[in-house]
Design a protein around this motif. Structure first.
Motif, mmCIF file in Angstrom:
data_model
loop_
_atom_site.group_PDB
_atom_site.id
_atom_site.type_symbol
_atom_site.label_atom_id
_atom_site.label_comp_id
_atom_site.label_asym_id
_atom_site.label_seq_id
_atom_site.Cartn_x
_atom_site.Cartn_y
_atom_site.Cartn_z
ATOM 1 N N PRO A 198 0.831 -1.215 0.000
ATOM 2 C CA PRO A 198 0.000 0.000 0.000
ATOM 3 C C PRO A 198 0.862 1.260 0.000
ATOM 4 N N ASP A 199 0.402 2.261 -0.735
ATOM 5 C CA ASP A 199 1.137 3.527 -0.828
ATOM 6 C C ASP A 199 0.788 4.391 0.380
ATOM 7 N N LEU A 200 1.415 4.082 1.525
ATOM 8 C CA LEU A 200 1.148 4.774 2.781
ATOM 9 C C LEU A 200 2.442 5.321 3.364
ATOM 10 N N PRO A 201 2.369 6.339 4.198
ATOM 11 C CA PRO A 201 3.579 6.932 4.774
ATOM 12 C C PRO A 201 4.093 6.168 6.004
ATOM 13 N N PHE A 202 3.664 4.925 6.179
ATOM 14 C CA PHE A 202 4.138 4.102 7.290
ATOM 15 C C PHE A 202 4.137 2.637 6.837
ATOM 16 N N GLU A 203 4.836 1.804 7.568
ATOM 17 C CA GLU A 203 5.002 0.409 7.199
ATOM 18 C C GLU A 203 3.730 -0.400 7.466
ATOM 19 N N THR A 204 3.404 -1.294 6.537
ATOM 20 C CA THR A 204 2.308 -2.238 6.718
ATOM 21 C C THR A 204 2.749 -3.585 6.136
ATOM 22 N N VAL A 205 1.928 -4.601 6.371
ATOM 23 C CA VAL A 205 2.183 -5.906 5.760
ATOM 24 C C VAL A 205 1.185 -6.168 4.645
ATOM 25 N N GLN A 289 -2.011 20.418 3.246
ATOM 26 C CA GLN A 289 -0.637 20.353 2.727
ATOM 27 C C GLN A 289 0.089 19.100 3.234
ATOM 28 N N THR A 290 -0.547 17.949 3.070
ATOM 29 C CA THR A 290 0.075 16.695 3.519
ATOM 30 C C THR A 290 1.018 16.106 2.482
ATOM 31 N N GLY A 291 0.799 16.408 1.205
ATOM 32 C CA GLY A 291 1.593 15.782 0.159
ATOM 33 C C GLY A 291 1.222 14.330 -0.080
ATOM 34 N N PHE A 292 0.116 13.871 0.497
ATOM 35 C CA PHE A 292 -0.320 12.479 0.387
ATOM 36 C C PHE A 292 -1.480 12.404 -0.591
ATOM 37 N N ASP A 293 -1.362 11.523 -1.571
ATOM 38 C CA ASP A 293 -2.392 11.424 -2.606
ATOM 39 C C ASP A 293 -3.647 10.734 -2.086
ATOM 40 N N GLY A 294 -3.493 9.732 -1.278
ATOM 41 C CA GLY A 294 -4.648 9.024 -0.723
ATOM 42 C C GLY A 294 -5.111 7.895 -1.609
ATOM 43 N N LEU A 337 1.475 11.741 15.478
ATOM 44 C CA LEU A 337 1.433 10.886 14.292
ATOM 45 C C LEU A 337 1.377 11.714 13.021
ATOM 46 N N ALA A 338 0.630 12.815 13.056
ATOM 47 C CA ALA A 338 0.552 13.694 11.887
ATOM 48 C C ALA A 338 1.921 14.273 11.559
ATOM 49 N N GLU A 339 2.656 14.686 12.569
ATOM 50 C CA GLU A 339 4.001 15.226 12.340
ATOM 51 C C GLU A 339 4.941 14.160 11.794
ATOM 52 N N GLN A 340 4.760 12.923 12.261
ATOM 53 C CA GLN A 340 5.618 11.826 11.803
ATOM 54 C C GLN A 340 5.300 11.419 10.369
ATOM 55 N N TYR A 341 4.002 11.286 10.060
ATOM 56 C CA TYR A 341 3.603 10.794 8.743
ATOM 57 C C TYR A 341 3.549 11.885 7.680
#
Length: 487
Positions: A198-205, A289-294, A337-341
């Protein structure tokens, strides 16, 4: 000023201890002994008010309070999404229906949602298969699918930002839970696929993708449904009896059927909701202004991480939940979490909601008990109230017009409950009755806990909340805390 501050004395609890609400003689004795020895504690009146992206961008239509006695075939109590949908579907079926709301329409939890319409409320289907078998899991899925289709039909006539979107349920680390849920969805015939990266700003399986789900503006949608309904705002119901109900102002409403859609049912013990359900708070940050497409809607399938969807150009980041009245989570955790991601993002709004959690993850919809043929409850949506509220409206409509529904037994509030979850919830409730502290909740007498983050008094047993100065914020309590001004 001191004169403007509120005191809660321990003798407030002694009044409850003298009643049937006090479950332990020890509490009663302790409260009486300490009545004159504990000093008053004073709390200021600062109240933090936050508005969701939905309440900021739409105001619901207004309706006058009930001015006299009334008659209807069906009385719906509660003007949130579940109550409004129920009234709408009943009216469309030709039923004479009256909806009463204690405050303003959608002034409770409905306006504080993230409004994701999906047939997959987390990793639930594997559990449903294990506990209830394939037929129960299929019935639940079919009900959710029918609700999504009903939304699509109704939203086609209303300007409510309705958008078809894929929904992704991801797993942060649990390969096994992810695989079991994917297998369960396949077994019941759901259209789902596995996404390995998945195109996410954190690790997943990985994640499970369900296509053709939806998101919308819930208030614009509901505002388009209420205009020709018979509705009374500022009309709190204080008691229900066979064949009707009484308002706080003393007006009588005569009705053949009564639907309680007040988030957490306000009848104190009837239906045993006080022991088979609790409430949890969760939090939302609207980020710019997250820069995340979603690329769709996202949620942690096990409910431990964050959820995400876009509303216009703002990313609604939800999560950091915890049981109401118990410390944990909150805005600060979500902000970190918002600051991290999403470093460099900006918080445009923040708000919170709370959800009724059932013992098995399935809502309680239908007759309060097996003997209550005409008193209905719609509650226990977990954190997935959009589809479930529509399921509730469809089921109640069918029950009133005596149309048989294949889903009824799956959602019945009186269905058998597994003993272990029930005992765990009872244990979590009882320990707060044994705390000899004030203030006490005027719903069933539990000790309230101070929520420093939101500056409120919260009930860890059933989820009632009160402002710093004692005003009622959230049900199932019906009244403000009793207070005494200090001169």
């Amino acid at each position: 000023m001191l004169a403007e501050k509120l005191s809660f004395r321990l003798h407030d609890y002694a009044d409850y201890a003298d009643s049937w609400l006090a479950i332990s003689p020890v509490i009663c004795y302790t409260a009486r002994c300490m009545r004159s020895s504990i000093a008053d504690t004073y709390y200021g009146r600062v109240v933090i008010i936050m508005q969701s992206v939905f309440t900021k961008t739409y105001e619901m239509p207004r309706f006058a309070p009930l001015a006299d006695d009334a008659t209807a075939r069906v009385l719906v109590i509660g003007g949130g999404i579940a109550g409004i949908l129920t009234a709408r579907l009943l009216a469309d079926a030709g039923v004479d229906v009256l909806l009463c709301e204690a405050e303003r329409l959608c002034s409770g939890q409905t306006g504080n949602t993230t409004a994701k319409i999906t047939v997959a409320p987390g990793f639930l289907y594997a559990d449903l298969l294990r506990r209830g078998g394939k037929e129960a899991a299929k019935m639940f899925y079919q009900a959710q699918t029918a609700a999504l289709q009903q939304y699509r039909r109704m939203a086609g006539r209303i300007d409510c930002d309705f958008e078809t979107q894929p929904f992704f349920a991801y797993a942060a680390a649990d390969h096994r839970a992810l695989g079991q849920e994917l297998a369960a969805l396949s077994e019941i015939g759901a259209k789902a696929r596995f996404v390995s990266r998945p195109d996410l700003p954190f690790e997943t399986v990985g994640a499970i993708c369900l296509p053709d789900q939806a998101q919308f503006h819930p208030l614009r949608f509901l505002g388009g449904l209420v205009k020709d309904l018979r509705i009374c705002e500022k009309t709190p119901i204080r008691s229900v009896f066979k064949g009707g109900a009484e308002t706080a102002s003393g007006h009588l409403i005569w009705a053949d059927h009564i639907v309680i859609a007040t988030h957490f049912p306000f009848l104190r013990l009837h239906g045993a909701f006080a022991v088979k359900m609790h409430q949890e708070r969760s939090y939302v940050l609207a980020l710019e202004q997250t820069g995340f497409d979603g690329g769709g809607m996202w949620a942690d399938g096990l409910g431990k991480g964050v959820s995400m969807r876009y509303f216009k150009d703002q990313l609604l980041l939800g999560g950091a939940g915890h049981r109401t009245g118990v410390r944990g989570g909150g805005y600060e955790v979500l902000r970190q979490l918002a600051e991290q991601y999403f470093p460099g993002s900006h918080v445009a709004a923040r708000y919170a909601a709370q959800d009724c959690m059932t013992l098995d993850g399935v809502p309680y919809i239908g007759a309060f008990t097996a003997r209550d043929a005409r008193l209905y409850a719609i509650t226990g949506f977990g954190k997935w109230g959009m589809c479930s509220s529509m399921v509730g409206a469809m089921l109640i409509r069918d029950m009133v017009i005596e149309r048989k529904s294949p889903w009824a037994e799956v959602f019945a509030p009186w269905r058998p409950m597994a003993p272990l979850p029930l005992l765990k919830n009872i244990g979590a409730v009882l320990k707060h009755y044994l705390r000899p502290t004030a203030p006490r909740c005027n719903h069933l007498g539990s000790a309230l806990r101070w929520n420093a983050q939101e500056r409120s008094w919260d009930c860890p047993c059933h989820g009632s909340r009160f402002s710093e100065s004692g005003e009622l914020i959230d049900a199932p309590a019906l009244h403000d805390l009793r207070s005494r001004k200090v001169k």
